[in-house]
Design a protein around this motif. Sequence first.
Motif, PDB file in Angstrom:
ATOM      1  N   ALA A   1     -10.583  -5.697  -0.432  1.00 25.30           N
ATOM      2  CA  ALA A   1      -9.409  -6.537  -0.636  1.00 25.30           C
ATOM      3  C   ALA A   1      -9.166  -7.380   0.619  1.00 25.30           C
ATOM      4  O   ALA A   1      -8.558  -8.443   0.566  1.00 25.30           O
ATOM      5  CB  ALA A   1      -8.196  -5.663  -0.913  1.00 25.30           C
ATOM      6  N   ARG A   2      -9.660  -6.886   1.745  1.00 24.76           N
ATOM      7  CA  ARG A   2      -9.500  -7.570   3.037  1.00 24.76           C
ATOM      8  C   ARG A   2     -10.529  -6.982   3.995  1.00 24.76           C
ATOM      9  O   ARG A   2     -11.058  -5.891   3.757  1.00 24.76           O
ATOM     10  CB  ARG A   2      -8.083  -7.353   3.585  1.00 24.76           C
ATOM     11  CG  ARG A   2      -7.793  -5.885   3.805  1.00 24.76           C
ATOM     12  CD  ARG A   2      -6.402  -5.634   4.350  1.00 24.76           C
ATOM     13  NE  ARG A   2      -6.315  -4.242   4.816  1.00 24.76           N
ATOM     14  CZ  ARG A   2      -5.187  -3.632   5.108  1.00 24.76           C
ATOM     15  NH1 ARG A   2      -4.033  -4.280   5.011  1.00 24.76           N
ATOM     16  NH2 ARG A   2      -5.189  -2.386   5.533  1.00 24.76           N
ATOM     17  N   ALA A   3     -10.776  -7.709   5.082  1.00 17.47           N
ATOM     18  CA  ALA A   3     -11.719  -7.182   6.083  1.00 17.47           C
ATOM     19  C   ALA A   3     -11.121  -5.904   6.680  1.00 17.47           C
ATOM     20  O   ALA A   3      -9.903  -5.804   6.821  1.00 17.47           O
ATOM     21  CB  ALA A   3     -11.945  -8.217   7.176  1.00 17.47           C
ATOM     22  N   PRO A   4     -11.964  -4.914   7.027  1.00  9.45           N
ATOM     23  CA  PRO A   4     -11.447  -3.654   7.583  1.00  9.45           C
ATOM     24  C   PRO A   4     -10.585  -3.904   8.814  1.00  9.45           C
ATOM     25  O   PRO A   4     -10.964  -4.671   9.706  1.00  9.45           O
ATOM     26  CB  PRO A   4     -12.718  -2.891   7.965  1.00  9.45           C
ATOM     27  CG  PRO A   4     -13.760  -3.408   7.041  1.00  9.45           C
ATOM     28  CD  PRO A   4     -13.431  -4.863   6.863  1.00  9.45           C
ATOM     29  N   LYS A   5      -9.422  -3.281   8.846  1.00  5.64           N
ATOM     30  CA  LYS A   5      -8.564  -3.332  10.038  1.00  5.64           C
ATOM     31  C   LYS A   5      -7.625  -2.137  10.011  1.00  5.64           C
ATOM     32  O   LYS A   5      -7.294  -1.621   8.948  1.00  5.64           O
ATOM     33  CB  LYS A   5      -7.766  -4.637  10.093  1.00  5.64           C
ATOM     34  CG  LYS A   5      -6.791  -4.828   8.939  1.00  5.64           C
ATOM     35  CD  LYS A   5      -5.880  -6.029   9.180  1.00  5.64           C
ATOM     36  CE  LYS A   5      -4.952  -6.237   7.978  1.00  5.64           C
ATOM     37  NZ  LYS A   5      -4.086  -7.375   8.083  1.00  5.64           N
ATOM     38  N   GLY A   6      -7.216  -1.704  11.201  1.00  2.00           N
ATOM     39  CA  GLY A   6      -6.265  -0.610  11.314  1.00  2.00           C
ATOM     40  C   GLY A   6      -6.878   0.758  11.082  1.00  2.00           C
ATOM     41  O   GLY A   6      -8.087   0.895  10.891  1.00  2.00           O
ATOM     42  N   GLY A   7      -6.015   1.762  11.112  1.00  2.00           N
ATOM     43  CA  GLY A   7      -6.437   3.152  10.903  1.00  2.00           C
ATOM     44  C   GLY A   7      -6.166   3.574   9.465  1.00  2.00           C
ATOM     45  O   GLY A   7      -5.783   2.754   8.629  1.00  2.00           O
ATOM     46  N   ASP A   8      -6.363   4.858   9.190  1.00  2.00           N
ATOM     47  CA  ASP A   8      -6.185   5.352   7.826  1.00  2.00           C
ATOM     48  C   ASP A   8      -4.750   5.157   7.330  1.00  2.00           C
ATOM     49  O   ASP A   8      -4.524   4.840   6.167  1.00  2.00           O
ATOM     50  CB  ASP A   8      -6.558   6.837   7.744  1.00  2.00           C
ATOM     51  CG  ASP A   8      -8.069   7.076   7.825  1.00  2.00           C
ATOM     52  OD1 ASP A   8      -8.832   6.079   7.870  1.00  2.00           O
ATOM     53  OD2 ASP A   8      -8.488   8.245   7.837  1.00  2.00           O
ATOM     54  N   THR A   9      -3.766   5.377   8.206  1.00  2.00           N
ATOM     55  CA  THR A   9      -2.363   5.226   7.795  1.00  2.00           C
ATOM     56  C   THR A   9      -2.086   3.799   7.320  1.00  2.00           C
ATOM     57  O   THR A   9      -1.366   3.594   6.346  1.00  2.00           O
ATOM     58  CB  THR A   9      -1.420   5.583   8.969  1.00  2.00           C
ATOM     59  OG1 THR A   9      -1.693   6.926   9.372  1.00  2.00           O
ATOM     60  CG2 THR A   9       0.040   5.476   8.561  1.00  2.00           C
ATOM     61  N   ASP A  10      -2.693   2.820   7.983  1.00  2.00           N
ATOM     62  CA  ASP A  10      -2.524   1.422   7.572  1.00  2.00           C
ATOM     63  C   ASP A  10      -3.079   1.190   6.167  1.00  2.00           C
ATOM     64  O   ASP A  10      -2.543   0.398   5.401  1.00  2.00           O
ATOM     65  CB  ASP A  10      -3.210   0.478   8.560  1.00  2.00           C
ATOM     66  CG  ASP A  10      -2.641   0.636   9.954  1.00  2.00           C
ATOM     67  OD1 ASP A  10      -1.415   0.502  10.112  1.00  2.00           O
ATOM     68  OD2 ASP A  10      -3.411   0.924  10.882  1.00  2.00           O
ATOM     69  N   GLN A  11      -4.173   1.874   5.849  1.00  2.00           N
ATOM     70  CA  GLN A  11      -4.773   1.710   4.518  1.00  2.00           C
ATOM     71  C   GLN A  11      -3.848   2.320   3.458  1.00  2.00           C
ATOM     72  O   GLN A  11      -3.645   1.738   2.394  1.00  2.00           O
ATOM     73  CB  GLN A  11      -6.164   2.369   4.425  1.00  2.00           C
ATOM     74  CG  GLN A  11      -7.087   2.187   5.635  1.00  2.00           C
ATOM     75  CD  GLN A  11      -7.280   0.744   6.071  1.00  2.00           C
ATOM     76  OE1 GLN A  11      -7.401  -0.155   5.249  1.00  2.00           O
ATOM     77  NE2 GLN A  11      -7.285   0.525   7.375  1.00  2.00           N
ATOM     78  N   ILE A  12      -3.286   3.497   3.754  1.00  2.00           N
ATOM     79  CA  ILE A  12      -2.378   4.153   2.791  1.00  2.00           C
ATOM     80  C   ILE A  12      -1.181   3.239   2.521  1.00  2.00           C
ATOM     81  O   ILE A  12      -0.789   3.032   1.369  1.00  2.00           O
ATOM     82  CB  ILE A  12      -1.866   5.516   3.333  1.00  2.00           C
ATOM     83  CG1 ILE A  12      -3.032   6.464   3.619  1.00  2.00           C
ATOM     84  CG2 ILE A  12      -0.903   6.156   2.335  1.00  2.00           C
ATOM     85  CD1 ILE A  12      -2.624   7.741   4.363  1.00  2.00           C
ATOM     86  N   LYS A  13      -0.621   2.677   3.604  1.00  2.35           N
ATOM     87  CA  LYS A  13       0.558   1.814   3.448  1.00  2.35           C
ATOM     88  C   LYS A  13       0.220   0.545   2.673  1.00  2.35           C
ATOM     89  O   LYS A  13       1.030   0.050   1.888  1.00  2.35           O
ATOM     90  CB  LYS A  13       1.164   1.491   4.818  1.00  2.35           C
ATOM     91  CG  LYS A  13       1.861   2.706   5.412  1.00  2.35           C
ATOM     92  CD  LYS A  13       2.495   2.417   6.760  1.00  2.35           C
ATOM     93  CE  LYS A  13       3.295   3.637   7.225  1.00  2.35           C
ATOM     94  NZ  LYS A  13       3.764   3.500   8.611  1.00  2.35           N
TER      95      LYS A  13
END
Length: 338
Positions: free
Chosen positions: A191-203
């Motif tokens: 959906a987007r280029a990888p960025k942030g940690g796992d918590t960012d993905q959950i949010k």
Amino acid sequence: MQSIRLGLFLLASASALPALSQEKVLNLYSARHYQTDEALYANFTRQTGIKINRIEGKEDELLERIKNEGANSPADVFITVDAARLAQADALGLFAPVKSRTLEERIPDNLRSHDWFAFSTRARVIIYNKASINPADVQNYEDLSSPKLKGKVCVRSGAHPYNLSLGSALIHHLGEQKTEDWARGLVANFARAPKGGDTDQIKAVAAGECGVAISNSYYIARLLRSDKEADKKAMEKVGVIWPNQKSFGTHINVSGGGMLKTAPHKEAAVKFLEYLAGDEAQAYFANGNNEWPAVKSVNAKNPALESLGSFKSDGLNVGTLSKNTALAQKVFDRAGWR
Ligand code: FE
């Protein structure tokens, strides 16, 4: 130099002599920093009289430091997260073999190598947006590369140890080619280029920016235990899947540690590792980061984790994960998972 200092010390303070001869210390290099760990270490000192000097830092920095200190390193025990990092320390020849019946009896075979031990486990799970994704479509890691999920997948960098360890497990179970095909499909679904940690993905899944993501279990438990209204609302919007229940089981990883080859206090180091495998320490160690105790008979009594239910975990020896880590990185690079 050592003897001169000691001589001066004896002259200066004879009353300190008993304390000196009895001084029992353990130098712990730790890449774990959780508040509950304070109680964990204080309890060890209470039980054994061994004082813990703790050096905290990032995993890679601590490894670098131990390497640079070489034979003079004061480090007795190194604790870190991720099997690949433990294996890296192992590959650098930093750990000493530990013979301990306590550790062998309490830590399951698949959660230790000949010279390091896992003390807690975490699972790498699939998170989905309840409103936009049918959970039947995301039951396995392999499903995340299905064209059905085009533009819906969010995940952190393919260079991160958590994903490299997952890639390593997939190479073991599916082979290199299928893992590369999978990674290619995954990248095509971003959906987007990888960025942030796992918590960012959950949010991002909760916000609807992505439909599905991969995350370590403790980030989910942490958000489930959060007092923040926004976190509570976010967690209502997502569902959690234990991947691959009908095949090899959900990929698990560990926190763990070992005694260093150059440890000046080897007896204390083994005592400390054995202490970490004890019932009380296990519960503390696991709960400090919302993980599961490595010792099967111990219950961490963590309601957030319990609310996620039980699952079949991949029985692959975590020590062997590192075998394919470098290959996983190459495979992910070829697939364009940056
Ligand atoms: Fe983490």
